[in-house]
Design a protein around this motif. Structure first.
Motif, PDB file in Angstrom:
ATOM      1  N   HIS A   1     -17.360  17.316  16.206  1.00  0.00           N
ATOM      2  CA  HIS A   1     -17.446  16.042  15.509  1.00  0.00           C
ATOM      3  C   HIS A   1     -18.665  15.268  15.989  1.00  0.00           C
ATOM      4  O   HIS A   1     -19.130  15.452  17.094  1.00  0.00           O
TER       5      HIS A   1
ATOM      6  N   HIS B   1     -20.365   9.547  26.896  1.00  0.00           N
ATOM      7  CA  HIS B   1     -20.646  10.800  26.197  1.00  0.00           C
ATOM      8  C   HIS B   1     -22.010  11.335  26.612  1.00  0.00           C
ATOM      9  O   HIS B   1     -22.853  10.596  27.108  1.00  0.00           O
TER      10      HIS B   1
ATOM     11  N   ASP C   1      -7.760   9.297  19.750  1.00  0.00           N
ATOM     12  CA  ASP C   1      -8.062  10.187  18.625  1.00  0.00           C
ATOM     13  C   ASP C   1      -7.939  11.661  19.020  1.00  0.00           C
ATOM     14  O   ASP C   1      -7.833  12.531  18.155  1.00  0.00           O
ATOM     15  N   HIS C   2      -7.942  11.945  20.301  1.00  0.00           N
ATOM     16  CA  HIS C   2      -7.784  13.330  20.750  1.00  0.00           C
ATOM     17  C   HIS C   2      -6.352  13.615  21.182  1.00  0.00           C
ATOM     18  O   HIS C   2      -5.858  14.725  21.009  1.00  0.00           O
TER      19      HIS C   2
ATOM     20  N   ASP D   1     -14.614  15.531  24.553  1.00  0.00           N
ATOM     21  CA  ASP D   1     -15.777  14.690  24.786  1.00  0.00           C
ATOM     22  C   ASP D   1     -16.246  14.919  26.217  1.00  0.00           C
ATOM     23  O   ASP D   1     -15.425  15.160  27.096  1.00  0.00           O
TER      24      ASP D   1
END
Ligand SMILES: [Zn+2]
Ligand SMILES: [Zn+2]
Lengths: 335, 525
Positions: free
Chosen positions: A304, A282, A40-41, A113
């Motif tokens: 996010h 995380h 997603d990054h 992240d």
């Protein structure tokens, strides 16, 4: 110039006009700076990508060598237009970095992240002083205090001992989590072969090439193996594999899932998990707050995650916060 | 407390019954008294604790955590005890007090002091222990373990028949030290309770082929009524009503309890009965699991006992005597009972098995679910012993339904879609009417799994919707009216009898075919 004119969200993602680049863009752009290799990054199809060596390698493994038209390894300070950027370890996955952007006398740090827990597969997070700290907030609720990873792996090994006739299938995402689980098992003394679903193999071998000693890894294929041979064994797979016929080859498997979300019982039950392993790459709630205190920025922006709670806490602490509400980073995936 | 916290976590996440039993046995084996007994009491609902209310807990957490942060967290987690367990400030030096100590403290604490005591404990426990502690305090463990399952685990732990534990159960209380001592090889405790539960005699299934070689004159037969098998026990005036697994259900049936004007233990069927008319099972369900029963319900849904057998008469234990002798005694006792509440299950006269088959084919009452066939010289034996009592059920009802959804299974069925939701036509729509997860062979499971995978139209977590194309013949034992199901009907014991690849979905049955089989509605409860 105000900070929010120097770095701001656009539909493509976070944009810096001084250098005409995006950070972790969600759509193809001319020039992308990428924090880490999670899907997603790190997306394919950009004109140019600047990232750490390892993130570039991971993108090439995932998307093929032609994932971008041109690529540049981030080393030291890099000048892009009127901005100067540098990459600093984020402790999240192999190659993960925070991106420092200096422009117009102001210093931004975009974390991507990050994780503050010692993680044998990633260089440790480095707090970088800045004016604007642009943080993730995936686990930004006070209910998230990640437990000791060694104790979580202890639960897995206890279950393997208690059910020697069953296979333990551990759901783990291909980049980061799978290797972290393997390293934790090795640290806990599990020297036996660990079996891998095909989707995990390439990234595991890449970690080994990069010097992460993952030990004896074998493909979880059925050639020359019968169902009973998997009894008492640990098998790693992407969670999606549990829905596939692939899972039918194991004897009465115990379905495990390694994720920070396993803290929440309802989430574990929803996924039909029998043994939840709370393992996150995380920052948890205390680590988010500790990091903000250490970095001590003038403003904290939130990319996010659960920004409402973090905004409230910043407010209670008299800090300035701002939610960017970037849409497109999935917190279900690779958390 | 750490061990108990781990146990309830394991129980909550282990889907299979055998897996749960294994966790329980392990806990009983490794934990000392009185902790294991208190854990058992927590699981069987035998701890008598003051109920800690959600509002008390909310008040406590409001003093520790910002209200807005708590609200956001609770929204996300969805469970009050879990949210509090996770959000409560970290214990500097967490303690691991014995479960028994925590429970004793809750028992001994008055209402006014309770909040302070609970907060002080939360301050010193780890999150998983806080969760277990709050679940005990609020009396809502919800880990999918029934009292019956806990007793089954005890039986396995001690290698004794579960019936012996059921028989003792009502004379015991937490921490069950005498019980554990016996299960570990010590002396069997003597039940001091009056009107104890006695293990129930159960039947095995039979059919005409199996009955054929037997002599009909050696057997008595009676109807098998579709109610709830119960045991009514009266000793020195103390009256109790038990389910067949030994749950004390006296509280839900005060009307029947009033009518137990005998001394002894009678085996029978609990029914809702108005004069001669026996109500459908669904009406009896309205009387179940109620702490208090309103006057209206007592009047509209009167409970009755239809007697099958007598175990104890006065203080005479009749269980070793043959069925015929017990039956004669039962007839004497029931003759004196209030016929509105207690009557006799009539014996059927038949000379040949074919004659009995004819009776079975045409029962006189819709609330009959088959026949019971009992060897005339059988003693009353605990459990399901072959060769004495047989049940010959009515043929199941069947319906041809269309497969709509499938859900992934657990354990040995991991990776297979093994729970199937099926529907019937209502107009030109298919309405879900039930769910089946057995009845098929391993080979059929494979073919169903293949069908699901290649005909998926949508996915929601572990569930897939499929093209409505496959017809399944569903067999079931009965139907209830249901307000919880969209179709208005609930099937009992539905299973997949056949995969009808020969039948197109358009020719599957209509919902009306099913609703026509529903029992009459009965008065409002
Ligand atoms: Zn990531
Ligand atoms: Zn992310």
């Amino acid at each position: 110039m105000t900070a929010d004119a120097q770095l701001y969200p656009t539909p493509e993602g976070l944009y810096c006009p001084a250098g005409d680049f995006h950070v972790d863009p969600l759509r193809p752009v001319r020039r992308a700076l990428i924090t880490h290799g999670h899907a997603d990054h790190a997306r394919p199809g950009h004109g140019a990508v600047l990232a750490t060596r390892q993130t570039l390698d991971i993108m090439a493994i995932r998307y093929g060598e032609d994932f971008t038209q041109s690529r540049q390894e981030a080393v030291g300070r890099v000048r892009i237009g009127d901005a100067e950027v540098s990459f600093h370890p984020a402790g999240h996955v192999l190659g993960s970095a925070q991106i420092e952007i200096a422009t117009g006398g102001r210093r931004f740090v975009v974390t991507g992240d990050y994780c503050r827990h010692p993680n044998p597969v990633a260089a440790p997070f480095e707090p970088v002083p800045c004016d604007v700290f642009v943080t993730e907030a995936t686990f930004a609720l006070p209910v998230f205090r990640h437990p000791d990873p060694a104790a979580e792996i202890g639960k897995l090994l206890a279950s393997v001992r208690a059910f020697p006739d069953r296979a333990h299938l551990v759901g783990a995402y291909a980049l980061g989590k799978a290797q972290r689980v393997i390293m934790l098992l090795r640290e806990a003394g599990w020297d036996a072969p660990i079996y891998l679903h095909g989707a995990l193999e390439r990234l595991c071998w890449y970690h080994v090439e990069q010097g992460v000693p993952l030990g004896d890894l074998r493909p979880a294929t059925t050639d020359r193996k019968t169902k009973a041979d998997f009894a008492g064994q640990i098998v790693l797979a992407p969670p999606s594999a549990f829905a596939a016929t692939w899972a039918q080859r194991f004897p009465d498997p115990v379905i495990c899932f390694a994720s920070g979300w396993m803290q929440i019982r309802a989430r574990a039950r929803q996924r039909g998990v029998e043994l939840p392993l709370i393992l996150s790459d995380h920052a948890d709630w205390p680590d988010l707050l500790r990091t903000i205190d250490e970095v001590d920025p003038q403003e904290t922006w939130i990319t996010h995650g659960r920004e409402d709670a973090l905004m409230r806490e910043l407010d209670l602490r008299g800090r300035v916060g701002r939610p960017l509400r970037l849409v497109g980073y999935e917190d279900e995936a690779e958390a | 407390m750490r061990h108990f916290a781990r146990l309830i976590e394991a129980l909550a996440f282990t889907p299979q019954r055998n897996g749960k039993i294994r966790h329980l046995v392990e806990h009983f084996r490794t934990r000392p008294d009185p902790d294991r007994g208190i854990a058992l009491g927590a699981l069987t609902g035998d701890l008598d604790l003051r109920q800690v209310t959600p509002s008390l807990l909310r008040g406590l957490v409001a003093e520790k955590v910002d209200e807005e942060l708590f609200r956001l967290s609770y929204d996300f987690v969805g469970d009050l005890a879990e949210t509090i367990a996770l959000i409560w400030p970290v214990a500097e030096a967490p303690e691991d007090p014995p479960l028994a100590e925590l429970v004793a403290e809750l028992e001994a604490t008055g209402k006014a002091a309770l909040p302070g005591v609970i907060a002080a404990r939360l301050d010193r426990l780890e999150p998983s222990a806080r969760y277990a502690y709050l679940k005990i305090a609020t009396g809502a463990l919800r880990v999918g373990v029934s009292a019956r399952l806990a007793r089954t685990a005890l039986a396995e732990f001690g290698s004794v028949p579960v019936e012996e534990i059921e028989e003792l159960w009502h004379g015991l209380e937490p921490p069950f030290e005498s019980l554990f001592a016996w299960l570990e090889g010590g002396e069997k405790p003597v039940s001091a309770a009056r009107s104890p539960f006695r293990p129930v005699m159960l039947s095995t299934a039979t059919d005409l082929d199996q009955l054929g070689p037997l002599a009909p004159e050696d057997f008595a037969a009676e109807w098998k009524w579709d109610g709830i098998r119960v045991q009514a026990a009266v000793e020195d005036g103390e009256r109790r009503l038990y389910s067949r697994t030994g749950e004390d259900i006296s509280g839900s049936f005060p009307d029947l309890l009033d009518a137990l004007d005998f001394e002894g233990t009678i085996d029978g069927e609990l029914l809702v009965r108005r004069g001669e008319s026996v109500a459908a099972f669904g009406e009896l369900q309205k009387r179940l699991n109620r702490k208090t029963v309103g006057k209206g319900l007592l009047k509209s849904h009167p409970a009755a006992l239809r007697a099958y057998d007598i175990l104890i008469h006065g203080h005479e234990d009749m269980r070793a005597q043959p069925f015929d002798r017990r039956r004669a005694r039962l007839e004497q006792v029931i003759a004196k009972a209030d016929p509105e509440r207690i009557d006799l299950s009539p014996l059927l006269s038949f000379d040949t098995w074919d004659a009995l088959a004819a009776l079975r084919a045409d029962p006189p009452d819709p609330v009959i679910e088959g026949l019971m066939i009992k060897r005339r010289d059988s003693p009353y034996l605990a459990g399901r012993i072959r060769g004495h009592w047989f049940k010959w059920k009515r043929d199941p009802m069947t319906v041809d339904a269309v497969l709509l959804y499938a859900q992934r299974g657990h354990g040995k069925r991991s990776g297979y879609y093994s729970d199937f939701t099926f529907g019937l036509w209502d107009g030109n729509m298919l309405v879900p009417v039930g769910k089946a997860y057995f009845g098929f062979t391993d080979a059929e499971l494979k073919s169903l799994d293949r069908f699901v995978r290649s005909n998926t139209t949508e996915r929601f977590g572990p569930v897939r919707a499929v093209k409505p194309e496959l017809v399944l013949e569903i067999a079931f034992e009965g139907l209830n009216r249901s307000t919880r199901h969209k179709s208005g009907v609930a099937m009992r014991f539905p299973r997949i009898a056949r995969i009808r690849t020969d039948k197109p979905a358009q020719e599957a049955d209509r919902l009306e075919a099913l609703t026509a089989l529903l029992p009459p509605e009965g008065p409002p409860a």
